[in-house]
Write a protein that holds these residues in place. Structure first.
Motif, PDB file in Angstrom:
ATOM      1  N   TYR A 357      -9.987  -9.442   5.882  1.00 29.14           N
ATOM      2  CA  TYR A 357     -10.788  -9.650   4.675  1.00 29.14           C
ATOM      3  C   TYR A 357      -9.898  -9.875   3.456  1.00 29.14           C
ATOM      4  N   GLY A 358      -8.731  -9.228   3.462  1.00 29.99           N
ATOM      5  CA  GLY A 358      -7.801  -9.357   2.348  1.00 29.99           C
ATOM      6  C   GLY A 358      -7.350 -10.790   2.147  1.00 29.99           C
ATOM      7  N   GLY A 359      -7.372 -11.561   3.217  1.00 30.03           N
ATOM      8  CA  GLY A 359      -6.933 -12.957   3.149  1.00 30.03           C
ATOM      9  C   GLY A 359      -8.013 -13.885   2.605  1.00 30.03           C
ATOM     10  N   GLN A 360      -9.211 -13.334   2.351  1.00 28.56           N
ATOM     11  CA  GLN A 360     -10.300 -14.188   1.863  1.00 28.56           C
ATOM     12  C   GLN A 360     -10.785 -13.665   0.517  1.00 28.56           C
ATOM     13  N   LEU A 361     -10.695 -14.505  -0.462  1.00 27.71           N
ATOM     14  CA  LEU A 361     -10.988 -14.084  -1.833  1.00 27.71           C
ATOM     15  C   LEU A 361     -12.337 -13.394  -1.988  1.00 27.71           C
ATOM     16  N   ALA A 362     -13.330 -13.960  -1.317  1.00 26.72           N
ATOM     17  CA  ALA A 362     -14.695 -13.446  -1.470  1.00 26.72           C
ATOM     18  C   ALA A 362     -14.870 -12.060  -0.852  1.00 26.72           C
ATOM     19  N   ASP A 363     -13.956 -11.682   0.009  1.00 26.25           N
ATOM     20  CA  ASP A 363     -14.131 -10.434   0.756  1.00 26.25           C
ATOM     21  C   ASP A 363     -13.170  -9.334   0.343  1.00 26.25           C
ATOM     22  N   LYS A 364     -12.632  -9.404  -0.875  1.00 25.00           N
ATOM     23  CA  LYS A 364     -11.654  -8.403  -1.322  1.00 25.00           C
ATOM     24  C   LYS A 364     -12.246  -6.985  -1.258  1.00 25.00           C
ATOM     25  N   GLN A 365     -13.528  -6.858  -1.657  1.00 25.39           N
ATOM     26  CA  GLN A 365     -14.157  -5.544  -1.683  1.00 25.39           C
ATOM     27  C   GLN A 365     -14.266  -4.960  -0.270  1.00 25.39           C
ATOM     28  N   LYS A 366     -14.637  -5.840   0.668  1.00 31.36           N
ATOM     29  CA  LYS A 366     -14.720  -5.397   2.067  1.00 31.36           C
ATOM     30  C   LYS A 366     -13.348  -4.932   2.528  1.00 31.36           C
ATOM     31  N   SER A 367     -12.324  -5.684   2.134  1.00 29.91           N
ATOM     32  CA  SER A 367     -10.963  -5.333   2.539  1.00 29.91           C
ATOM     33  C   SER A 367     -10.611  -3.939   2.032  1.00 29.91           C
ATOM     34  N   LEU A 368     -10.969  -3.676   0.777  1.00 32.13           N
ATOM     35  CA  LEU A 368     -10.679  -2.361   0.203  1.00 32.13           C
ATOM     36  C   LEU A 368     -11.387  -1.249   0.977  1.00 32.13           C
ATOM     37  N   LEU A 369     -12.660  -1.531   1.330  1.00 36.93           N
ATOM     38  CA  LEU A 369     -13.422  -0.517   2.072  1.00 36.93           C
ATOM     39  C   LEU A 369     -12.759  -0.197   3.409  1.00 36.93           C
ATOM     40  N   TYR A 370     -12.322  -1.229   4.117  1.00 33.00           N
ATOM     41  CA  TYR A 370     -11.665  -0.979   5.408  1.00 33.00           C
ATOM     42  C   TYR A 370     -10.309  -0.317   5.218  1.00 33.00           C
ATOM     43  N   GLN A 371      -9.622  -0.662   4.107  1.00 31.58           N
ATOM     44  CA  GLN A 371      -8.376   0.040   3.818  1.00 31.58           C
ATOM     45  C   GLN A 371      -8.656   1.517   3.593  1.00 31.58           C
ATOM     46  N   ALA A 372      -9.790   1.777   2.937  1.00 33.79           N
ATOM     47  CA  ALA A 372     -10.170   3.167   2.678  1.00 33.79           C
ATOM     48  C   ALA A 372     -10.439   3.902   3.993  1.00 33.79           C
ATOM     49  N   VAL A 373     -11.193   3.241   4.890  1.00 30.24           N
ATOM     50  CA  VAL A 373     -11.496   3.873   6.192  1.00 30.24           C
ATOM     51  C   VAL A 373     -10.192   4.138   6.936  1.00 30.24           C
ATOM     52  N   GLY A 374      -9.304   3.150   6.925  1.00 32.72           N
ATOM     53  CA  GLY A 374      -8.014   3.307   7.597  1.00 32.72           C
ATOM     54  C   GLY A 374      -7.216   4.446   6.986  1.00 32.72           C
ATOM     55  N   ALA A 375      -7.209   4.503   5.652  1.00 33.87           N
ATOM     56  CA  ALA A 375      -6.464   5.572   4.974  1.00 33.87           C
ATOM     57  C   ALA A 375      -7.046   6.932   5.330  1.00 33.87           C
ATOM     58  N   GLU A 376      -8.378   7.013   5.440  1.00 37.23           N
ATOM     59  CA  GLU A 376      -9.012   8.282   5.850  1.00 37.23           C
ATOM     60  C   GLU A 376      -8.524   8.692   7.237  1.00 37.23           C
ATOM     61  N   LEU A 377      -8.487   7.717   8.141  1.00 37.57           N
ATOM     62  CA  LEU A 377      -8.052   8.030   9.507  1.00 37.57           C
ATOM     63  C   LEU A 377      -6.592   8.486   9.525  1.00 37.57           C
ATOM     64  N   TYR A 378      -5.750   7.808   8.718  1.00 35.68           N
ATOM     65  CA  TYR A 378      -4.346   8.229   8.641  1.00 35.68           C
ATOM     66  C   TYR A 378      -4.234   9.638   8.049  1.00 35.68           C
TER      67      TYR A 378
END
Lengths: 454, 446
Positions: A357-378
């Motif tokens: 999602y980070g690679g697509q301008l329109a999906d930056k927010q989605k990218s952040l959300l998945y980064q958040a989920v990943g960070a939670e798991l870490y």
């Protein structure tokens, strides 16, 4: 001359009798039992048959017993060890193995007699044998004799722990706790000690104390070193010396050495016999490595068909689909990997999705959300492993990327608790509860913090 | 005279030489060939644990609901419930392999159709399923406990999910996550506020597990209370065990604890539940694998049946002499007396039913870890109750093998109790695969 001939004849006759007797003894000695080899793969069948057919010397009987036990033929192993013990009555190793095998099939009294014999014959791991005697008494619902045995094996921390557990069950909580303190000195930070401490506190009626120990136990993962674990490793090692597991080991070694053609043949041979997860994983890796993407995809599908989805296989599925250029399908697999689990592979799936999602301008927010989920798991992983700084960094990221996540604030609080930042932790738990008032773990932590400050 | 003697010596010399050579050769030959002597004696005797039993006098007929599996299936739990047509019963199964909960229905042509309930997303290792109208809207939802996967892990992979029925379309809602492996979730209105709360067995990973009480605020928001930090909780059956009008529950705890802890409801929920250790064994290897509540002796209180047979410590399991079925007889005032009512290796699931129609309660049991190297080793047995809780073990089947769960009921609506089993086949031997199999009771003895 005639006298000399007569003497020679007598000697020959004696020789014939003696050697004939020895031959008879050897040729008509009992043979090893024949297990039902129809229930194993042909590699194991072949090797066990060979071992059985070449069993002659006492040492062969001892090895055959070990091989039968490693392959799961406990009844045959028991009979074979018994024969080895007859042939080598002075061997402490045979007595020990016989004791272990008898214990595995629930013949605990007979097992203890053999462990005792191993001790008397000077087995170098006499304390282990005594620990196993204690365990067998426990199996036999005889904690009194177990206590005696564990006291004799007390130099083994786990024996001391078992002793503490017996005393806890008898309600002798102070003595149990004293012993537990000694165990902690020898085996610091082990999970069992915190769990038992929590149980002791609970039996004392000290709920807050029990909860504190529970929280400590939650992030521990090292167990007290166990003589049983050592025997289990020995069994596994024996298992990989013959039959299927030897072939599997060889095949995986070839994959690791990148001897691709030989590896492929060997892996296929093994998988034709039995579907082994580790070997199958190697096969997938091999196909990916040599660029056989289509074949790898088929193997992954076969794997999911047989064992169902896991984040690990879904991560690989996504990666292989991506290699084929099927981006949307890759995304679907990674998302399923996140849904289904929260282990390391799930975290990697998160990273893949966030990058996607980070690679697509329109999906930056989605990218952040998945980064958040990943960070939670870490962060969760960091807390489990008591790597609180890492957990804190990741939880802070999770909070930054998704400030509406109660779980992220809980994890931030837990990491702060681990770093001794109790005030900050209290703020994080409070924020978590503002977002999700029923978050039980945050409630528990806050309660424990309040109890501690009082 | 001397020459005569000498001539005799001369004559005997070759003979003497031959004898001396023989005298030397015999030990040498024995020495050389000693290592090559093949033993031809009888194989030594092998003493085995009893793995098979008298064939059942009731001739159960096997019917595979999902026929001809090519490899091991991983069904962890199943339940029976009335079908829409009201003819045969439906079977709901938790399939750890596919991550799905499926409902199997008997069709008019005799086949079974399979419907996946959780169509919106896969579940992480569904290990337990309970059909229940959870939200009180008149249709059946499914409460599912998820173990995360079949491989042991210390990760926070456990979940409790509700498959909420919205007019036939199911929505998967996570009720509990971020916990270790969950093996059971049971419901009940513990605090008498009109909604359903939960008790959850978080089996755990290494040694960290929990017994949780999830209090429902009426809107499917749950506050989780840790009742106990203990690893190895497998099942948490719910019932009024002290006959005081409120719901209690009991936890079967394995993982080297091997005990049953009952939680007495003081009347307002389980936050302050009183704990009773109603069964405990020092035998850490007892192998407790499952527990159900039932009034086995029909004396008006709930007893427990415990399956004994778990044996996963080593790569190859061994049936133990103490494996089988235990009955915990409720003697009142939170005292229970344990009776071993069957000794069968590797028992994993038990279920009560009256199979012979004599009015008393019998028991069906399935084995995951019997001694499968014995060809006729029992995988399904039923225990006939003589009316005084003395039980005789009858063998129903030795194929399929490696069964983890069992449910009993009159599945074909012919007035007799049948047995339905689920296969969890992930170890050797890779033969005699099963899936979900019904053993239909014809209602007559041989």
């Amino acid at each position: 001359m005639r006298r000399e001939i007569s003497i020679t004849l007598v000697v020959i006759a004696i020789e014939c009798i003696v050697f004939g007797y020895l031959y008879y003894q050897k040729a008509f000695q009992p043979t090893p039992p024949q297990p039902n080899l129809a229930v194993v793969d042909s590699f194991t069948e072949e090797d066990l048959t060979f071992f059985r057919d070449t069993t002659k010397e006492p040492e062969d009987w001892h090895w055959l017993g070990q091989a039968y036990m490693a392959a799961g033929y406990y009844a045959e192993a028991k009979a074979t060890f018994a024969r080895a013990a007859e042939l080598m009555p002075e061997s402490p190793w045979v007595a020990f193995d016989n004791g272990f095998c008898l214990s595995r099939v629930g013949q605990v009294v007979e097992g203890n007699a053999e462990f005792q014999r191993a001790i008397e014959l000077g087995h170098p791991k006499a304390a282990d044998a005594m620990y196993f005697i204690g365990r067998n008494h426990l199996r036999n619902e005889d904690p009194e004799n177990a206590e005696i045995a564990f006291r004799k094996a007390v130099k083994i921390p786990l024996a001391k722990f078992e002793l503490a557990k017996i005393l806890y069950r008898l309600g002798e909580l102070d003595e149990a706790e004293t012993l537990l303190t000694e165990v902690v000195r020898a085996e610091k930070g082990t999970v069992q000690t915190f769990v038992l401490r929590s149980q002791i506190e609970l039996k004392r009626g000290n709920v807050a104390g029990a909860e504190k120990q529970s929280i400590e136990a939650d992030s521990k993962w090292v167990r007290i070193k166990s003589p049983f674990g050592e025997q289990r490793s020995r069994l596994m090692e024996n298992n990989s010396k013959f039959g299927f597991y030897l072939k599997a080991k060889e095949a995986m070694a070839k994959v690791a050495q990148h001897e691709n053609r030989v590896a492929r043949t060997k892996v296929k041979e093994v998988l034709d016999q039995e579907f082994d997860l580790m070997v199958h994983d190697s096969f997938i890796k091999l196909d990916i490595f040599v660029g056989r993407v289509k074949e790898a995809l088929e193997l992954i599908e076969e794997r999911i068909e047989r064992f169902g989805p896991s984040s690990s296989i879904l991560l690989t599925l996504g990666d292989v689909r991506k290699m084929r250029g099927d981006d949307e399908l890759a995304l679907e697999a990674w998302k399923q990997g996140i849904d289904i689990n929260s282990d390391k592979s799930a975290r990697d799936c998160c990273k893949r999705v966030a990058d996607f999602y980070g690679g697509q301008l329109a999906d930056k927010q989605k990218s952040l959300l998945y980064q958040a989920v990943g960070a939670e798991l870490y962060a969760k992983e960091g807390i489990l492993l008591e790597e609180f700084e890492l957990a804190n960094k990741q939880a802070s990221l999770a909070v930054k990327y998704n400030p509406e996540s109660a779980e992220a604030f809980y994890l931030l609080g837990r990491s702060e608790l681990g770093l001794g930042m109790t005030d900050a932790a209290a703020i994080s738990f409070t924020r978590c509860l503002e977002l999700e008032p029923t978050h039980g773990r945050a409630l528990l932590c806050l309660k424990t913090l309040e109890g501690t400050s009082k | 005279m001397g020459s005569i003697l000498n001539s005799g010596r001369e004559k005997n010399r070759p003979l003497a030489a031959a004898l001396v050579v023989s005298m030397l050769v015999i030990p040498a030959v024995f020495y050389i060939f000693n290592g090559k002597i093949q033993a031809r004696g009888k194989p030594i005797d092998v003493e085995r644990i009893q793995a098979n039993f008298d064939p059942s006098e009731i001739e159960f007929n096997r019917e595979s609901l999902v026929p001809n599996p090519e490899f091991g299936q991983l069904y962890a739990n199943l339940k029976l419930l009335p079908s829409a047509e009201g003819d045969w019963m439906d079977v709901v199964a938790a399939d750890c392999r596919t991550g799905q909960v499926t409902r199997l229905s008997h069709e008019a042509d005799g086949s079974w159709s399979e419907t996946v309930i959780n169509q919106d997303r896969l579940l992480p290792g569904p290990g337990g399923v309970n059909p229940v109208d959870f939200d009180g809207d008149g249709d059946i939802d499914y409460l599912v406990s998820c173990i995360g996967g079949i491989q042991p892990t210390n990760d926070l992979v456990g979940r409790v999910c509700l498959l909420k029925n919205n007019d036939g379309v199911f929505e998967t809602i996570d009720i509990l996550d971020s916990v270790r492996r969950v093996t059971d979730a049971q419901h009940g209105d513990f605090d008498n506020d009109g909604d359903l709360d939960l008790v959850v067995a978080v089996f755990g990973g290494l040694l960290q597990g929990q017994i949780l009480y999830l209090e429902n605020d009426g809107n499917l928001n749950f506050t989780d209370h840790e009742l106990m930090n203990i690893s190895g909780a497998i099942h948490v059956p719910v019932g009024d065990f002290d006959n005081d009008g409120d719901l209690d529950f009991a936890a079967l705890v394995s993982q080297e604890e091997e005990e049953v802890i009952a939680f007495e409801n003081p009347g307002d929920g389980l936050v302050n539940a009183k704990r009773h250790w109603i069964f405990s064994s020092s035998n850490f290897d007892l192998g407790t694998a499952g527990m159900v509540a039932t009034d086995l002796d029909q004396d008006g209180d709930q007893d427990f049946l415990i399956a004994l047979g778990d044996n996963l410590e080593l790569i190859n399991n061994a049936a133990q002499p103490w494996h089988g079925v235990k009955w915990l007889e409720n003697k009142g005032d939170w005292t229970f007396e344990a009776h071993q009512i069957a000794s069968v290796g590797g028992i994993y699931g038990v279920a009560p039913a009256d199979f012979d129609g004599d009015g008393d309660i019998d028991v069906a049991a399935v084995s995951m870890f019997n001694d499968w190297s014995q060809d006729q080793a029992a995988s399904v047995v039923w225990l006939e109750n003589d009316g005084n809780q003395n039980f005789k073990t009858w063998q129903v089947a030795s194929d399929p093998i490696q069964l983890s769960c069992v449910a009993c009921g009159d599945i074909n609506n012919d007035g007799t109790a049948d047995i339905v089993t689920g296969s969890f086949h992930f170890r050797r031997p890779y033969t005699k695969f099963g899936s979900i199999d019904a053993f239909l009771n014809p209602g007559r003895a041989k």
